[in-house]
Each structure stands twice: as C-alpha cells, then as structure tokens.
Design a protein around this motif. Structure first.
Motif, PDB file in Angstrom:
ATOM      1  N   GLN A  33     -16.728   4.075 -10.514  1.00  0.00           N
ATOM      2  CA  GLN A  33     -15.535   3.582 -10.644  1.00  0.00           C
ATOM      3  C   GLN A  33     -15.172   2.879  -9.443  1.00  0.00           C
ATOM      4  N   ILE A  34     -14.518   1.686  -9.417  1.00  0.00           N
ATOM      5  CA  ILE A  34     -14.197   0.835  -8.277  1.00  0.00           C
ATOM      6  C   ILE A  34     -12.701   0.781  -8.046  1.00  0.00           C
ATOM      7  N   VAL A  35     -12.454   1.033  -6.738  1.00  0.00           N
ATOM      8  CA  VAL A  35     -11.061   1.093  -6.219  1.00  0.00           C
ATOM      9  C   VAL A  35     -11.033  -0.063  -5.104  1.00  0.00           C
ATOM     10  N   THR A  36     -10.393  -1.276  -5.461  1.00  0.00           N
ATOM     11  CA  THR A  36     -10.422  -2.331  -4.465  1.00  0.00           C
ATOM     12  C   THR A  36      -9.245  -2.478  -3.763  1.00  0.00           C
ATOM     13  N   VAL A  37      -9.053  -2.576  -2.453  1.00  0.00           N
ATOM     14  CA  VAL A  37      -7.700  -2.670  -1.729  1.00  0.00           C
ATOM     15  C   VAL A  37      -7.781  -4.335  -1.157  1.00  0.00           C
ATOM     16  N   THR A  38      -6.675  -5.104  -1.409  1.00  0.00           N
ATOM     17  CA  THR A  38      -6.540  -6.353  -1.153  1.00  0.00           C
ATOM     18  C   THR A  38      -5.116  -6.926  -1.020  1.00  0.00           C
ATOM     19  N   ASP A  70      -5.059 -10.041  -1.853  1.00  0.00           N
ATOM     20  CA  ASP A  70      -5.275 -11.698  -2.227  1.00  0.00           C
ATOM     21  C   ASP A  70      -5.479 -11.265  -4.037  1.00  0.00           C
ATOM     22  N   PRO A  71      -4.505 -11.653  -4.751  1.00  0.00           N
ATOM     23  CA  PRO A  71      -4.746 -11.118  -6.217  1.00  0.00           C
ATOM     24  C   PRO A  71      -5.777 -11.861  -6.937  1.00  0.00           C
ATOM     25  N   ASP A  72      -6.232 -13.108  -6.251  1.00  0.00           N
ATOM     26  CA  ASP A  72      -7.429 -13.590  -6.924  1.00  0.00           C
ATOM     27  C   ASP A  72      -8.716 -12.550  -6.878  1.00  0.00           C
ATOM     28  N   HIS A  73      -8.920 -11.710  -6.186  1.00  0.00           N
ATOM     29  CA  HIS A  73      -9.746 -10.919  -5.843  1.00  0.00           C
ATOM     30  C   HIS A  73      -9.917  -9.894  -6.991  1.00  0.00           C
ATOM     31  N   LEU A  74      -8.865  -9.833  -8.103  1.00  0.00           N
ATOM     32  CA  LEU A  74      -8.779  -8.744  -8.909  1.00  0.00           C
ATOM     33  C   LEU A  74      -8.920  -9.266 -10.227  1.00  0.00           C
ATOM     34  N   HIS A  75      -9.327 -10.300 -10.551  1.00  0.00           N
ATOM     35  CA  HIS A  75      -9.451 -11.199 -11.700  1.00  0.00           C
ATOM     36  C   HIS A  75     -10.627 -10.112 -12.647  1.00  0.00           C
ATOM     37  N   GLY A  76     -10.124  -9.591 -13.934  1.00  0.00           N
ATOM     38  CA  GLY A  76     -11.124  -8.972 -14.464  1.00  0.00           C
ATOM     39  C   GLY A  76     -10.923  -7.254 -14.221  1.00  0.00           C
ATOM     40  N   PHE A  77      -9.978  -6.816 -13.477  1.00  0.00           N
ATOM     41  CA  PHE A  77      -9.790  -5.512 -13.309  1.00  0.00           C
ATOM     42  C   PHE A  77      -9.021  -5.102 -14.424  1.00  0.00           C
ATOM     43  N   VAL A 126      -3.754  -2.447 -11.845  1.00  0.00           N
ATOM     44  CA  VAL A 126      -3.265  -2.781 -10.458  1.00  0.00           C
ATOM     45  C   VAL A 126      -1.815  -1.848 -10.154  1.00  0.00           C
ATOM     46  N   LEU A 127      -2.297  -1.503  -8.829  1.00  0.00           N
ATOM     47  CA  LEU A 127      -0.938  -0.688  -8.214  1.00  0.00           C
ATOM     48  C   LEU A 127      -0.470  -1.583  -7.127  1.00  0.00           C
ATOM     49  N   TRP A 128       0.880  -1.810  -7.169  1.00  0.00           N
ATOM     50  CA  TRP A 128       1.541  -2.732  -6.172  1.00  0.00           C
ATOM     51  C   TRP A 128       2.259  -1.829  -4.997  1.00  0.00           C
ATOM     52  N   LEU A 129       1.805  -1.894  -3.609  1.00  0.00           N
ATOM     53  CA  LEU A 129       2.544  -0.979  -2.809  1.00  0.00           C
ATOM     54  C   LEU A 129       3.712  -1.855  -1.935  1.00  0.00           C
ATOM     55  N   GLU A 130       4.553  -1.622  -1.673  1.00  0.00           N
ATOM     56  CA  GLU A 130       5.497  -1.740  -0.629  1.00  0.00           C
ATOM     57  C   GLU A 130       6.453  -1.146   0.072  1.00  0.00           C
ATOM     58  N   GLY A 131       6.318  -1.129   1.502  1.00  0.00           N
ATOM     59  CA  GLY A 131       6.881  -0.109   2.483  1.00  0.00           C
ATOM     60  C   GLY A 131       6.456   1.252   2.091  1.00  0.00           C
ATOM     61  N   GLY A 132       5.166   1.549   1.656  1.00  0.00           N
ATOM     62  CA  GLY A 132       4.740   2.664   1.374  1.00  0.00           C
ATOM     63  C   GLY A 132       5.052   3.338  -0.058  1.00  0.00           C
ATOM     64  N   ARG A 133       5.812   2.452  -0.762  1.00  0.00           N
ATOM     65  CA  ARG A 133       6.082   2.931  -1.964  1.00  0.00           C
ATOM     66  C   ARG A 133       5.416   2.284  -3.386  1.00  0.00           C
ATOM     67  N   LEU A 134       5.166   3.034  -4.180  1.00  0.00           N
ATOM     68  CA  LEU A 134       4.560   2.199  -5.375  1.00  0.00           C
ATOM     69  C   LEU A 134       5.799   1.481  -6.388  1.00  0.00           C
ATOM     70  N   GLU A 168      -9.341   4.236 -14.945  1.00  0.00           N
ATOM     71  CA  GLU A 168      -9.833   2.896 -15.381  1.00  0.00           C
ATOM     72  C   GLU A 168     -11.079   2.764 -14.236  1.00  0.00           C
ATOM     73  N   ALA A 169     -12.036   1.756 -14.893  1.00  0.00           N
ATOM     74  CA  ALA A 169     -13.321   1.333 -14.389  1.00  0.00           C
ATOM     75  C   ALA A 169     -13.175   0.756 -12.943  1.00  0.00           C
ATOM     76  N   ARG A 170     -12.185  -0.209 -13.053  1.00  0.00           N
ATOM     77  CA  ARG A 170     -11.769  -1.307 -12.053  1.00  0.00           C
ATOM     78  C   ARG A 170     -10.184  -1.130 -11.817  1.00  0.00           C
ATOM     79  N   VAL A 171      -9.935  -0.594 -10.697  1.00  0.00           N
ATOM     80  CA  VAL A 171      -8.508  -0.502 -10.171  1.00  0.00           C
ATOM     81  C   VAL A 171      -8.319  -1.189  -8.934  1.00  0.00           C
ATOM     82  N   GLY A 172      -7.371  -2.216  -8.669  1.00  0.00           N
ATOM     83  CA  GLY A 172      -6.888  -2.760  -7.710  1.00  0.00           C
ATOM     84  C   GLY A 172      -5.619  -2.221  -6.843  1.00  0.00           C
ATOM     85  N   ILE A 173      -5.528  -2.394  -5.635  1.00  0.00           N
ATOM     86  CA  ILE A 173      -4.268  -1.785  -4.962  1.00  0.00           C
ATOM     87  C   ILE A 173      -3.969  -3.300  -4.150  1.00  0.00           C
TER      88      ILE A 173
END
Length: 238
Positions: free
Chosen positions: A182-187, A189-196, A199-207, A27-32
């Motif tokens: 292609q942009i991959v943004t780490v944040t 704050d979910p507000d920074h990912l509008h229009g992406f 989204v990948l959500w990491l917790e404790g090093g796991r997806l 995808e063109a815009r991916v958030g983590i």
C-alpha cells in the motif's frame, strides 16, 4: 492493510499541526494533498509511527507503530523528500543492508538480500558505489530500494518527486507502479496522483475533503488557483 486514524491531533512547539483527523485507509494508493504548512508531512510521520499523536490514535493493522518500533520496522517504510536526510552509509550496498540488519538478519544474509534487491532494479553494478556520488534521482531510487528490501506492507512517501526532472519522475513512477505494498503519497502537486484510489486534502491541519481523486483534486486545484489569483495574502498566514 488498514490505516486507521481516529481524531488524531498533534501539537508541535505549542502550535496545533493536526486537528481531529479521522480516516480508515484500505485503498492500495492513497494521496495526501495540501499547501506547505497544511500538516501533510506530520500526518505522514504519524502514519509511519515516527510521531505519536497528542490526541486520538493511529494504527496500522491494529498496531500502534509509535509505541512498537519492531512492528513499525516490519510494517511501514518511509521515503523522505530529501534523500540526503535519509541516506547514512557510504556505499549503496551498506545503505540497503542496514535496514535488514535492523530487522534481525545476520550481516551476510542482509548483504545477500541487498544484492538481490539491486538485481531486481538492474543496478547490481551500484553495490560498491559511493552514495554521495549518486544524482538526486539515483538517491531517491536507492531510498526506494532500501525501503522495499525490508518488505513493508505500507510505503509512505513525502514529496518523493520534489526537485526531480520529468524523465526521472517517470522512471521512479514506473518502479512504484509495480509495488505490491500500500502506498501513501504526500504532495502539493495533484498531477502526481493520477491513477490513485483515494485522496485526502488537508488545510490548516484539518481534513477538508476525502474521496476519489476525480472529486477531490479538481476542488483542490480550483482553490489553489483562487488563492493564487487573489491579491489578499491573508491566507498565506496558515
């Protein structure tokens, strides 16, 4: 461009930081997203080729960037959370030109290309400016211009808006919206990912979740609220 992560595992100082991360990102815009310490920054560095996985593999366009630095310079650029950790030259023009010389351009060619990049952003008057004199937002813009001058196919950004005021964030977002890479943004704050797009959500090093923002971000925000409203601090140890 395809970012292919297959069972990626990273251990730092004897502690597992990433555990069996697998995803194919086209995808063109991916958030983590994730809390502090969730492994977001380490994953960003893996994607950029700055950290080699201890387990599994990470490739962009079929190339292992951790072992092919020349390909990494041509393929991916990374913007760190703190621009002072990225800027190394005394003037704006030198900072932008440096990456171009690393790609093989002669000094005069690199300077011409750097001036052209400044012109694209309406900042030709910055050329001789001292980098230390720039504001935080201006430094972030400088880092963005330095990366874009190298024409990467992927841009990885680690908390690029942290500490910036709202007008500066809006201005940088407008610049980013016009980027073809292609942009991959780490944040966190979910507000920074509008229009992406994803989204990948990491917790404790796991997806723990991977999908469209409309699905992942509400679940992430709800979990953060639940933890924030809880008196049990055990989860903070993660």
């Amino acid at each position: 461009m395809s970012i292919d992560l297959h069972d990626v595992g990273v251990t730092l100082a004897g502690r597992p930081v990433l555990r069996a991360i697998s995803a194919g990102l086209t995808e063109a815009r991916v958030g983590i997203v994730g809390r502090n310490g969730s492994g977001k920054t380490t994953l960003a560095r893996v994607i950029a080729g700055l950290v080699a996985p201890d387990l599994g593999r990470a490739r962009i366009g079929g190339i292992d960037l951790a072992t092919d630095r020349r390909a990494a310079l041509a393929t991916v650029g990374i913007i760190f959370q703190n621009p002072d950790h990225q800027i190394i030259f005394p003037t704006v023009l030198e900072e932008i030109a440096f990456g171009l010389t690393q790609q093989g351009l002669r000094a005069a060619e690199a300077e011409t290309a750097a001036r052209a990049m400044l012109g694209c952003f309406g900042k030709t008057h910055w050329a001789g400016a001292a980098t230390h004199s720039l504001s935080q937002g201006q430094k972030q813009l400088l880092c963005l211009m330095a990366v874009l001058a190298m024409r990467p196919r992927v841009v990885v950004m680690d908390e690029p808006f942290s500490g910036l005021d709202i007008p500066t964030r809006m201005q940088l977002t407008r610049h980013l919206d016009g980027i073809a890479a292609q942009i991959v943004t780490v944040t966190h704050d979910p507000d920074h990912l509008h229009g992406f797009d994803r989204v990948l959500w990491l917790e404790g090093g796991r997806l723990v979740a991977d999908g469209p923002p409309a699905t992942v971000l509400p679940a992430f925000a709800a979990q953060m609220r639940d933890w924030g409203e809880s008196d049990d601090l055990a989860h903070l140890a993660g």
